[in-house]
Enzyme design. Structure first.
Site, PDB file in Angstrom:
ATOM      1  N   ALA A  33      29.821  24.689  36.293  1.00  0.00           N
ATOM      2  CA  ALA A  33      29.601  23.407  36.664  1.00  0.00           C
ATOM      3  C   ALA A  33      30.163  22.427  35.709  1.00  0.00           C
ATOM      4  O   ALA A  33      30.983  21.605  35.692  1.00  0.00           O
ATOM      5  CB  ALA A  33      28.182  22.932  36.829  1.00  0.00           C
ATOM      6  N   GLU A  34      29.886  22.935  34.136  1.00  0.00           N
ATOM      7  CA  GLU A  34      30.430  22.116  33.230  1.00  0.00           C
ATOM      8  C   GLU A  34      32.035  22.133  33.135  1.00  0.00           C
ATOM      9  O   GLU A  34      32.841  20.983  33.221  1.00  0.00           O
ATOM     10  CB  GLU A  34      30.085  22.508  31.795  1.00  0.00           C
ATOM     11  CG  GLU A  34      29.083  21.815  31.194  1.00  0.00           C
ATOM     12  CD  GLU A  34      28.659  22.372  29.889  1.00  0.00           C
ATOM     13  OE1 GLU A  34      28.419  21.919  28.838  1.00  0.00           O
ATOM     14  OE2 GLU A  34      28.359  23.826  29.670  1.00  0.00           O
ATOM     15  N   ASP A  36      33.833  22.798  35.711  1.00  0.00           N
ATOM     16  CA  ASP A  36      34.502  22.234  36.914  1.00  0.00           C
ATOM     17  C   ASP A  36      34.607  20.648  36.694  1.00  0.00           C
ATOM     18  O   ASP A  36      35.410  19.820  36.939  1.00  0.00           O
ATOM     19  CB  ASP A  36      33.913  22.525  37.991  1.00  0.00           C
ATOM     20  CG  ASP A  36      33.967  23.797  38.446  1.00  0.00           C
ATOM     21  OD1 ASP A  36      34.881  24.490  38.141  1.00  0.00           O
ATOM     22  OD2 ASP A  36      32.893  24.505  39.275  1.00  0.00           O
ATOM     23  N   GLU A 112      44.786  54.160  24.033  1.00  0.00           N
ATOM     24  CA  GLU A 112      44.381  53.056  24.947  1.00  0.00           C
ATOM     25  C   GLU A 112      44.133  53.786  26.594  1.00  0.00           C
ATOM     26  O   GLU A 112      45.230  54.351  26.588  1.00  0.00           O
ATOM     27  CB  GLU A 112      44.907  51.727  24.935  1.00  0.00           C
ATOM     28  CG  GLU A 112      46.466  52.062  24.772  1.00  0.00           C
ATOM     29  CD  GLU A 112      47.376  50.892  24.339  1.00  0.00           C
ATOM     30  OE1 GLU A 112      47.830  49.906  24.812  1.00  0.00           O
ATOM     31  OE2 GLU A 112      47.646  50.943  23.024  1.00  0.00           O
ATOM     32  N   LYS A 114      45.239  53.795  30.135  1.00  0.00           N
ATOM     33  CA  LYS A 114      46.351  53.596  31.270  1.00  0.00           C
ATOM     34  C   LYS A 114      46.040  52.937  32.253  1.00  0.00           C
ATOM     35  O   LYS A 114      45.367  53.499  33.109  1.00  0.00           O
ATOM     36  CB  LYS A 114      47.230  54.767  31.311  1.00  0.00           C
ATOM     37  CG  LYS A 114      48.496  54.550  31.804  1.00  0.00           C
ATOM     38  CD  LYS A 114      49.386  55.960  32.041  1.00  0.00           C
ATOM     39  CE  LYS A 114      50.833  55.763  32.519  1.00  0.00           C
ATOM     40  NZ  LYS A 114      51.142  54.956  33.832  1.00  0.00           N
ATOM     41  N   ASP A 116      46.136  51.209  35.827  1.00  0.00           N
ATOM     42  CA  ASP A 116      46.863  51.444  37.054  1.00  0.00           C
ATOM     43  C   ASP A 116      47.050  50.271  37.711  1.00  0.00           C
ATOM     44  O   ASP A 116      46.317  49.887  38.726  1.00  0.00           O
ATOM     45  CB  ASP A 116      45.951  52.444  37.665  1.00  0.00           C
ATOM     46  CG  ASP A 116      46.849  53.143  38.827  1.00  0.00           C
ATOM     47  OD1 ASP A 116      48.185  52.855  38.826  1.00  0.00           O
ATOM     48  OD2 ASP A 116      46.184  53.770  39.777  1.00  0.00           O
ATOM     49  N   TYR A 224      49.545  44.856  26.473  1.00  0.00           N
ATOM     50  CA  TYR A 224      49.360  46.310  25.746  1.00  0.00           C
ATOM     51  C   TYR A 224      50.759  46.221  24.849  1.00  0.00           C
ATOM     52  O   TYR A 224      50.907  47.283  23.922  1.00  0.00           O
ATOM     53  CB  TYR A 224      49.597  47.415  26.695  1.00  0.00           C
ATOM     54  CG  TYR A 224      50.299  47.297  27.873  1.00  0.00           C
ATOM     55  CD1 TYR A 224      52.111  47.434  27.421  1.00  0.00           C
ATOM     56  CD2 TYR A 224      50.215  47.451  29.169  1.00  0.00           C
ATOM     57  CE1 TYR A 224      52.722  47.738  28.351  1.00  0.00           C
ATOM     58  CE2 TYR A 224      51.176  47.488  30.073  1.00  0.00           C
ATOM     59  CZ  TYR A 224      52.395  47.720  29.565  1.00  0.00           C
ATOM     60  OH  TYR A 224      53.528  47.992  30.614  1.00  0.00           O
ATOM     61  N   LYS A 313      47.562  62.066  31.390  1.00  0.00           N
ATOM     62  CA  LYS A 313      47.125  62.030  32.757  1.00  0.00           C
ATOM     63  C   LYS A 313      45.816  62.272  33.108  1.00  0.00           C
ATOM     64  O   LYS A 313      45.594  63.448  32.849  1.00  0.00           O
ATOM     65  CB  LYS A 313      48.151  62.195  33.820  1.00  0.00           C
ATOM     66  CG  LYS A 313      49.650  61.560  33.704  1.00  0.00           C
ATOM     67  CD  LYS A 313      49.511  60.251  34.035  1.00  0.00           C
ATOM     68  CE  LYS A 313      50.370  60.320  35.589  1.00  0.00           C
ATOM     69  NZ  LYS A 313      50.628  58.855  35.913  1.00  0.00           N
ATOM     70  N   CYS A 407      27.759  52.256  73.294  1.00  0.00           N
ATOM     71  CA  CYS A 407      27.315  52.386  71.990  1.00  0.00           C
ATOM     72  C   CYS A 407      26.563  53.737  71.908  1.00  0.00           C
ATOM     73  O   CYS A 407      26.022  54.376  72.812  1.00  0.00           O
ATOM     74  CB  CYS A 407      25.893  51.366  72.070  1.00  0.00           C
ATOM     75  SG  CYS A 407      25.226  51.700  70.354  1.00  0.00           S
ATOM     76  N   CYS A 410      22.448  53.118  71.643  1.00  0.00           N
ATOM     77  CA  CYS A 410      21.660  52.643  72.873  1.00  0.00           C
ATOM     78  C   CYS A 410      22.496  52.878  74.325  1.00  0.00           C
ATOM     79  O   CYS A 410      22.136  52.387  75.246  1.00  0.00           O
ATOM     80  CB  CYS A 410      21.095  51.457  72.848  1.00  0.00           C
ATOM     81  SG  CYS A 410      22.594  50.105  72.774  1.00  0.00           S
ATOM     82  N   CYS A 425      28.249  46.512  69.601  1.00  0.00           N
ATOM     83  CA  CYS A 425      27.396  46.604  70.554  1.00  0.00           C
ATOM     84  C   CYS A 425      26.532  45.363  70.682  1.00  0.00           C
ATOM     85  O   CYS A 425      26.050  44.783  69.711  1.00  0.00           O
ATOM     86  CB  CYS A 425      26.353  47.774  70.030  1.00  0.00           C
ATOM     87  SG  CYS A 425      24.880  47.863  71.009  1.00  0.00           S
ATOM     88  N   CYS A 431      18.983  47.852  70.620  1.00  0.00           N
ATOM     89  CA  CYS A 431      19.728  48.929  70.249  1.00  0.00           C
ATOM     90  C   CYS A 431      19.187  49.255  68.744  1.00  0.00           C
ATOM     91  O   CYS A 431      18.905  48.666  67.946  1.00  0.00           O
ATOM     92  CB  CYS A 431      21.022  48.537  69.895  1.00  0.00           C
ATOM     93  SG  CYS A 431      22.057  49.716  69.130  1.00  0.00           S
TER      94      CYS A 431
END
Ligand code: IVH
Length: 671
Positions: A33-34, A36, A112, A114, A116, A224, A313, A407, A410, A425, A431
């Site tokens: 809030a602060e 914003d 470090e 990797k 993706d 990186y 990997k 369904c 049911c 359904c 059901c």
């Protein structure tokens, strides 16, 4: 310096510091809030003083006008790829080749994750972001500056007093898995097709011509390395450079470690692999880099990859297996979802034998058939998915998967709305599958949080005809529970006491627990803030509902329908009669009634409160609130940025008042 200029400067500095703490350090030092409020104030000051608006202001991240095409960018230094290592042996060989070149026996590595995601290059001139580019083919990429600017973790300006003339920072754009899952849920709700994985979603988000779309995607940039630079005083090692980048304002991985020799690097690999699921972003390995820049320069490059780094990997998170069947499950809201039954396969660290197929559109898109070989993907705690069907491996034609007409539980006829992907359904109250799922939702942690009453017990009670809906839970007694099969007196007591404890609850939880379609936790909270009481919420018109944040016409209609459908009102009453209660919000109608008989509409940005809070204040003083301006509107409360509602109110001659006027009217002193 003029006072306004000074004020703008201070606001920018403060907002930047708050943003770094939040986004770079995951350590917020100001409330949302602060933040914003300060941002709103800055936006207003800039609007009033356009000559003081800087392109690096935090207000400039929202996303500009769409482009018509992408421009090409030539990378001053090519963006290379990495050689792969698949075992400790490969790492050992990597160290040996480089150590031999350097006449050393052991090397110091920086290790470090990797990430993706998608590579991104950011060029800063005199500390200001001037260009962001995709990797492209490594030599030529695309200019995506307009999109990169919307990413909170991409600094628009470096935090440094004397920035180098040119500094290129490289890194990976990722989407955290939890955000990715939420994003796909929203797409499914809207009947759109899902992204297959966070990397595709990140790539798709960066490739938008319209930055307003990118701005809505939960993208994160993690730096990186440094690419091209001019006169930058860089440290002597990679590890120190990452620290330097961190100081400049970039987010870097907090899992980076130094390792002496390949065995230590391989031990790091094992530790990261072990924690792979717990790390919030997808990683497909570990990058092991020689730490010293002198040593890096001495060993150099081969073709398209450096000799000084290697990607160790991880096992794939995608594997091939066979689809052996598709089951259809009925959820809480009646949506019938297909679940793929797979030949068990080890993928992403676990054995997977089920995957979600989402809906009929997804089955059609994949054109997958029972008997097909398929690629399944499992990453983190995300439900495994079928990525692709390997149709060309079919040895015989296979029939298409047919969605059921009835369904599975049911047997009532299923329906599909034209604008919805879900098949449903509609027999909500009759059901069994839906009733059980609704009960599971009611007791779940984010709803009534009835610990000790799990899925099994609910099913047992339901199947024995002892409960039909949530209200029945509260009339269970110890004897009934203790006499259930496989239930001891102790667990019966525990369950009963958990049910009893749940009676004291909170309004947002209760609203969420009701399981109104498309009313998730956040919407339940907004509804609670806005209306302040269940009574006002249940009597609200669609128009009034639409005034709540996140509530559009469809959701408003669902909520309205829910509270005007008798079986639901009976259920709610029975729950209240059973003793469910919560502390009423302070904004329950306890005010002075100064606004009674008036209908108000709130629009634009308010300074000291959100629109929902303004709505509560209006109701607390006896007024009514609506979402749109009409002849019935008495007053429009308009903050800066008000648009069509303001012009409509003007044309209808409706009283318009600003925030200060409103606060004065209800006798509250403005902040
Ligand atoms: S270093 C010399 N470090 O992996 C070029 N790359 O296969 C290597 N990647 O396209 C860059 N995480 O986008 C480096 N911690 C990391 C990385 C990383 C992910 C990506 C990068 C590149 C690809 C190389």
């Amino acid at each position: 310096m003029r006072a306004i200029e000074q004020e703008i400067r201070e606001l920018v500095t403060k907002l930047d510091a708050w943003s770094l703490a939040y986004h770079r350090d995951d350590n917020p030092i100001a409330s949302d809030a602060e933040y914003d409020r300060a941002l709103r104030l800055l936006r207003e000051l800039e609007a009033e003083n356009p000559h003081l608006l800087s392109p690096t202001s935090p207000t400039q991240r929202v996303g500009d006008k769409p482009l018509s095409e992408f421009q090409s960018v030539v990378h001053k230094m090519p963006m290379l790829s990495l050689d792969n290592a698949f075992s400790g042996e490969d790492l050992k060989a990597f160290e040996e080749r480089n150590a031999a070149k350097l006449n050393l026996s052991k090397l110091a590595f920086c290790c470090e994750p990797k990430l993706d995601g998608v590579a991104l290059s950011l060029v800063y001139e005199k500390g200001i972001l001037v260009r962001a580019a995709s990797r492209g083919d490594g030599s030529v990429g695309e200019d995506i500056t307009h999109n990169a600017r919307t990413i909170a973790t991409v600094p628009l300006q470096l935090s440094i007093n004397q920035p180098p003339p040119v500094l290129e920072v490289r890194g990976e754009v990722v989407i955290p898995r939890a955000e990715f899952a939420k994003m796909n849920e929203r797409l499914i709700e809207r009947g759109e097709s899902v992204f297959q994985n966070p990397r595709n979603a990140a790539a798709g988000s960066l490739r938008q011509l319209d930055p307003r779309i990118t701005a809505k995607r939960p993208l994160v940039f993690m730096a990186y390395s440094v690419g091209y630079s001019e006169e930058a005083q860089l440290p002597e090692s990679h590890r120190e450079t990452l620290n330097y980048l961190n100081e400049l304002g970039f987010k870097t991985s907090d899992l980076i470690e130094l390792a002496e020799g390949w065995e230590a690097a391989e031990a790091y690999v094992a530790r990261i692999l072990e924690r792979r699921d717990a790390i919030g972003v997808d990683i497909d390995g570990v990058v092991v880099k020689i730490d010293s820049y002198d040593q890096q320069n001495a060993v150099g490059f081969v073709a398209r990859a450096p000799r000084w780094a290697i990607a160790r990997k991880f096992p794939a998170q995608e594997e091939v297996t066979r689809l052996i069947d598709v089951d259809f499950q009925v959820g809480r809201t009646g949506a019938v979802t297909p679940v793929a039954r797979l030949e068990p396969v080890f993928v992403g660290g676990v054995t997977v034998s089920n995957a979600t197929l989402h809906n009929a559109d997804e089955i059609a898109r994949l054109d997958v058939r029972v008997g097909d070989e398929v690629i399944v993907r499992r990453a983190g705690d995300v439900i495994p998915q079928i990525v692709r069907a390997l149709a060309d491996r079919r040895s015989e034609p296979l029939p298409k998967i047919m969605y059921p007409i009835h369904c599975p539980d049911c047997h009532s006829v299923l329906t599909r709305d034209l604008d919805e992907a879900a098949v449903r359904c509609e027999n909500a109250s009759g059901c069994p599958a839906q009733q059980k799922a609704a009960l599971e939702h009611f007791v779940s942690r984010k709803a009534m949080d009835i610990d000790g009453v799990g899925e099994k017990l609910l099913h047992q009670l339901f199947d024995a005809g002892l409960i039909k809906n949530a209200a029945d839970l509260y009339s269970l007694d110890l004897d009934t529970l203790a006499n259930l099969e496989r239930m001891g007196a102790k667990s019966a007591k525990k369950a009963l006491s958990a049910i009893d404890t749940s009676k004291k609850t909170e309004l947002p939880r209760f609203i969420y627990a009701l399981g109104i379609r498309e009313v998730g936790e956040a919407t339940a909270r907004n509804l609670s803030t806005y209306f302040g009481s269940l009574e006002l919420l249940s009597k609200a018109s669609r128009d009034a509902l639409e005034a709540v944040d996140d509530v559009g016409p469809v959701v408003a209609a669902r909520i309205h329908h829910f509270f005007n459908y008798e079986p639901n009102t009976v259920l709610v009453e029975r729950l209240l009669d059973a003793g469910l209660h919560w502390e009423s919000a302070s904004n329950d109608a306890t005010g002075d009634g100064i606004l009674s008989d008036q209908t108000w509409v709130v629009t634009g940005k308010l300074e000291s409160m959100s629109r929902d809070e303004a709505g509560s204040l209006i109701r607390r003083h006896g007024g009514q609130t609506a979402g749109s301006v009409s002849k019935k509107t008495d007053v429009l409360l308009a903050g800066p940025g008000a648009g069509s509602k303001l012009s409509k109110a003007q044309s209808l001659g409706i009283t318009i008042i600003d925030e200060a006027g409103f606060l004065a009217l209800i006798g509250e002193v403005p902040l």
